[in-house]
Design a protein around this motif. Structure first.
Motif, PDB file in Angstrom:
ATOM      1  N   ASP A  61       0.859  -1.186   0.000  1.00 48.04           N
ATOM      2  CA  ASP A  61       0.000   0.000   0.000  1.00 48.04           C
ATOM      3  C   ASP A  61       0.895   1.236   0.000  1.00 48.04           C
ATOM      4  N   TYR A  62       0.327   2.385  -0.324  1.00 47.20           N
ATOM      5  CA  TYR A  62       1.088   3.629  -0.321  1.00 47.20           C
ATOM      6  C   TYR A  62       1.581   3.968   1.084  1.00 47.20           C
ATOM      7  N   ASP A  63       0.796   3.598   2.103  1.00 44.31           N
ATOM      8  CA  ASP A  63       1.179   3.898   3.475  1.00 44.31           C
ATOM      9  C   ASP A  63       2.423   3.143   3.912  1.00 44.31           C
ATOM     10  N   LYS A  64       2.779   2.097   3.188  1.00 39.05           N
ATOM     11  CA  LYS A  64       3.948   1.298   3.539  1.00 39.05           C
ATOM     12  C   LYS A  64       5.250   1.920   3.040  1.00 39.05           C
ATOM     13  N   LEU A  65       5.142   2.878   2.126  1.00 40.17           N
ATOM     14  CA  LEU A  65       6.333   3.504   1.546  1.00 40.17           C
ATOM     15  C   LEU A  65       6.903   4.554   2.494  1.00 40.17           C
ATOM     16  N   THR A  66       8.213   4.717   2.462  1.00 42.39           N
ATOM     17  CA  THR A  66       8.893   5.709   3.301  1.00 42.39           C
ATOM     18  C   THR A  66       9.288   6.943   2.497  1.00 42.39           C
ATOM     19  N   PHE A  67       8.672   7.135   1.343  1.00 47.86           N
ATOM     20  CA  PHE A  67       8.991   8.269   0.470  1.00 47.86           C
ATOM     21  C   PHE A  67       7.743   8.644  -0.318  1.00 47.86           C
ATOM     22  N   THR A  68       7.804   9.782  -0.971  1.00 52.94           N
ATOM     23  CA  THR A  68       6.686  10.270  -1.771  1.00 52.94           C
ATOM     24  C   THR A  68       7.026  10.228  -3.246  1.00 52.94           C
ATOM     25  N   GLN A  69       6.030  10.500  -4.061  1.00 54.27           N
ATOM     26  CA  GLN A  69       6.257  10.546  -5.510  1.00 54.27           C
ATOM     27  C   GLN A  69       7.236  11.656  -5.865  1.00 54.27           C
ATOM     28  N   LYS A  70       7.179  12.746  -5.132  1.00 52.29           N
ATOM     29  CA  LYS A  70       8.098  13.855  -5.392  1.00 52.29           C
ATOM     30  C   LYS A  70       9.548  13.448  -5.107  1.00 52.29           C
ATOM     31  N   ASP A  71       9.756  12.588  -4.103  1.00 52.22           N
ATOM     32  CA  ASP A  71      11.111  12.118  -3.809  1.00 52.22           C
ATOM     33  C   ASP A  71      11.685  11.337  -4.985  1.00 52.22           C
ATOM     34  N   LEU A  72      10.856  10.486  -5.603  1.00 53.27           N
ATOM     35  CA  LEU A  72      11.293   9.750  -6.794  1.00 53.27           C
ATOM     36  C   LEU A  72      11.632  10.721  -7.912  1.00 53.27           C
ATOM     37  N   TRP A  73      10.769  11.708  -8.052  1.00 52.29           N
ATOM     38  CA  TRP A  73      10.966  12.714  -9.099  1.00 52.29           C
ATOM     39  C   TRP A  73      12.295  13.443  -8.939  1.00 52.29           C
ATOM     40  N   ASN A  74      12.554  13.935  -7.737  1.00 47.96           N
ATOM     41  CA  ASN A  74      13.770  14.712  -7.496  1.00 47.96           C
ATOM     42  C   ASN A  74      15.030  13.859  -7.631  1.00 47.96           C
ATOM     43  N   HIS A  75      14.944  12.574  -7.280  1.00 45.97           N
ATOM     44  CA  HIS A  75      16.104  11.693  -7.420  1.00 45.97           C
ATOM     45  C   HIS A  75      16.539  11.600  -8.879  1.00 45.97           C
ATOM     46  N   VAL A  76      15.582  11.382  -9.763  1.00 41.95           N
ATOM     47  CA  VAL A  76      15.912  11.288 -11.188  1.00 41.95           C
ATOM     48  C   VAL A  76      16.293  12.654 -11.746  1.00 41.95           C
ATOM     49  N   ALA A  77      15.587  13.681 -11.311  1.00 44.45           N
ATOM     50  CA  ALA A  77      15.802  15.013 -11.873  1.00 44.45           C
ATOM     51  C   ALA A  77      17.193  15.554 -11.600  1.00 44.45           C
ATOM     52  N   ARG A  78      17.776  15.192 -10.463  1.00 44.12           N
ATOM     53  CA  ARG A  78      19.106  15.708 -10.129  1.00 44.12           C
ATOM     54  C   ARG A  78      20.146  15.299 -11.163  1.00 44.12           C
ATOM     55  N   ASN A  79      19.908  14.193 -11.853  1.00 47.61           N
ATOM     56  CA  ASN A  79      20.933  13.663 -12.750  1.00 47.61           C
ATOM     57  C   ASN A  79      20.561  13.689 -14.227  1.00 47.61           C
ATOM     58  N   VAL A  80      19.322  13.373 -14.544  1.00 49.64           N
ATOM     59  CA  VAL A  80      19.013  13.146 -15.956  1.00 49.64           C
ATOM     60  C   VAL A  80      17.848  13.959 -16.496  1.00 49.64           C
ATOM     61  N   ARG A  81      17.129  14.697 -15.665  1.00 43.91           N
ATOM     62  CA  ARG A  81      15.934  15.363 -16.155  1.00 43.91           C
ATOM     63  C   ARG A  81      16.285  16.701 -16.793  1.00 43.91           C
ATOM     64  N   VAL A  82      16.596  16.664 -18.065  1.00 45.58           N
ATOM     65  CA  VAL A  82      16.952  17.853 -18.825  1.00 45.58           C
ATOM     66  C   VAL A  82      16.379  17.709 -20.231  1.00 45.58           C
ATOM     67  N   ILE A  83      16.323  18.814 -20.950  1.00 45.93           N
ATOM     68  CA  ILE A  83      15.955  18.759 -22.369  1.00 45.93           C
ATOM     69  C   ILE A  83      17.237  18.499 -23.129  1.00 45.93           C
ATOM     70  N   GLU A  84      17.503  17.227 -23.409  1.00 45.16           N
ATOM     71  CA  GLU A  84      18.823  16.850 -23.902  1.00 45.16           C
ATOM     72  C   GLU A  84      18.856  16.461 -25.365  1.00 45.16           C
ATOM     73  N   GLU A  85      17.710  16.152 -25.945  1.00 43.39           N
ATOM     74  CA  GLU A  85      17.732  15.784 -27.351  1.00 43.39           C
ATOM     75  C   GLU A  85      18.022  17.022 -28.196  1.00 43.39           C
ATOM     76  N   GLU A  86      18.973  16.874 -29.089  1.00 40.96           N
ATOM     77  CA  GLU A  86      19.465  18.035 -29.839  1.00 40.96           C
ATOM     78  C   GLU A  86      18.342  18.742 -30.586  1.00 40.96           C
ATOM     79  N   GLY A  87      17.468  17.980 -31.202  1.00 40.63           N
ATOM     80  CA  GLY A  87      16.403  18.598 -31.986  1.00 40.63           C
ATOM     81  C   GLY A  87      15.454  19.414 -31.139  1.00 40.63           C
ATOM     82  N   ASP A  88      15.062  18.880 -29.962  1.00 40.44           N
ATOM     83  CA  ASP A  88      14.123  19.580 -29.106  1.00 40.44           C
ATOM     84  C   ASP A  88      14.740  20.838 -28.504  1.00 40.44           C
ATOM     85  N   ALA A  89      15.950  20.727 -27.989  1.00 41.40           N
ATOM     86  CA  ALA A  89      16.627  21.885 -27.403  1.00 41.40           C
ATOM     87  C   ALA A  89      16.852  22.964 -28.458  1.00 41.40           C
ATOM     88  N   LYS A  90      17.266  22.535 -29.635  1.00 40.46           N
ATOM     89  CA  LYS A  90      17.515  23.484 -30.710  1.00 40.46           C
ATOM     90  C   LYS A  90      16.225  24.181 -31.131  1.00 40.46           C
TER      91      LYS A  90
END
Length: 249
Positions: A61-90
């Protein structure tokens, strides 16, 4: 400096809920397993929401987790969450350049990471900047999640005119919702608006956002909920019998 404790009030104005204590930031913890699943799923194109749901199902259940959805989000975002595809950024930069060539009052700023990928982006058109001059006393700032290709929070600054209509005062894409990201954004927005800070700002209950506002907008009154503002406004209308005044209701 010394402090002397002279009075203690042990009564609470709300029911104590020990089961919710684990949702406080100081008590939350993202396990190594959850981090690994988070990274693997992100590389496979699985959304953060689906990852959170699958981890909750596995835990029982969600109550069994020791973290939130935002925690998952921030973990990934610190390293890889960027607009990195050349076509999109350009394409994004070309769009900004094109609009600014059409109207020099169009404002934008981007922040790049070490690999020159777009980490944050802010923009506001000429109408937003002109509107702020008249209706920028009180604004609200909000972010929406998982609504674009890169799962980046999309932030909006919104004001209200004298007809009660919402006015867009700036937009942003952020890699994560951390204090430094919000400081960068609020600083950009104030520069865009000629250095004029609003009298008041409304946001959700985000500690990182609150800390950033205290640094970037130290003279601005910060309130957490729109509901509280509406309640106070209703009390103000009733107190001064302004129900028939079209400027206030």
């Amino acid at each position: 400096m010394e402090y002397v404790l002279t009075f203690v009030n042990i009564q609470h104005n709300h029911a104590i809920s020990p089961s919710r204590a684990k949702t406080l930031k100081k008590n939350r913890e993202l396990s190594l397993h959850a981090k690994w699943i988070d990274e693997i799923n992100d590389q496979a194109g699985v959304t953060i929401r689906n990852t959170y749901q699958s981890l909750a199902t596995a835990a029982g259940d969600y109550d069994k987790l020791t973290f939130t959805q935002k925690d998952l989000w921030n973990h990934v975002a610190r390293n890889v969450r960027v607009i990195e595809e050349e076509g999109d950024a350009k394409s994004l930069m070309q769009y900004f350049h094109r609009i600014q060539e059409q109207n020099r009052n169009f404002f934008y700023e981007v922040k790049l990471d070490e690999q020159h990928h777009i980490k944050h982006a802010f923009w506001a058109d000429a109408r937003s900047r002109a509107t702020y001059e008249y209706f920028g006393d009180v604004v609200s700032f909000d972010t929406t999640y998982l609504t674009n290709r890169y799962d980046m929070p999309f932030g909006t600054f919104v004001g209200v005119n004298h007809h009660g209509q919402s006015l867009l005062l700036g937009c942003a894409l952020l890699s994560c919702e951390e204090e430094n990201s919000f400081v960068w954004l609020f600083d950009c927005w104030i520069r865009c608006m000629g250095g004029k800070a609003p009298i008041g700002i409304l946001t959700d209950q985000c500690k990182a956002m609150r800390n950033a506002i205290s640094k970037s907008l130290p003279m601005t009154r910060h309130r957490w909920s729109k509901e509280a503002f509406e309640s106070s406004w209703t009390d103000f209308i009733n107190r001064f019998s302004l129900h028939d005044n079209n400027w206030f209701v």
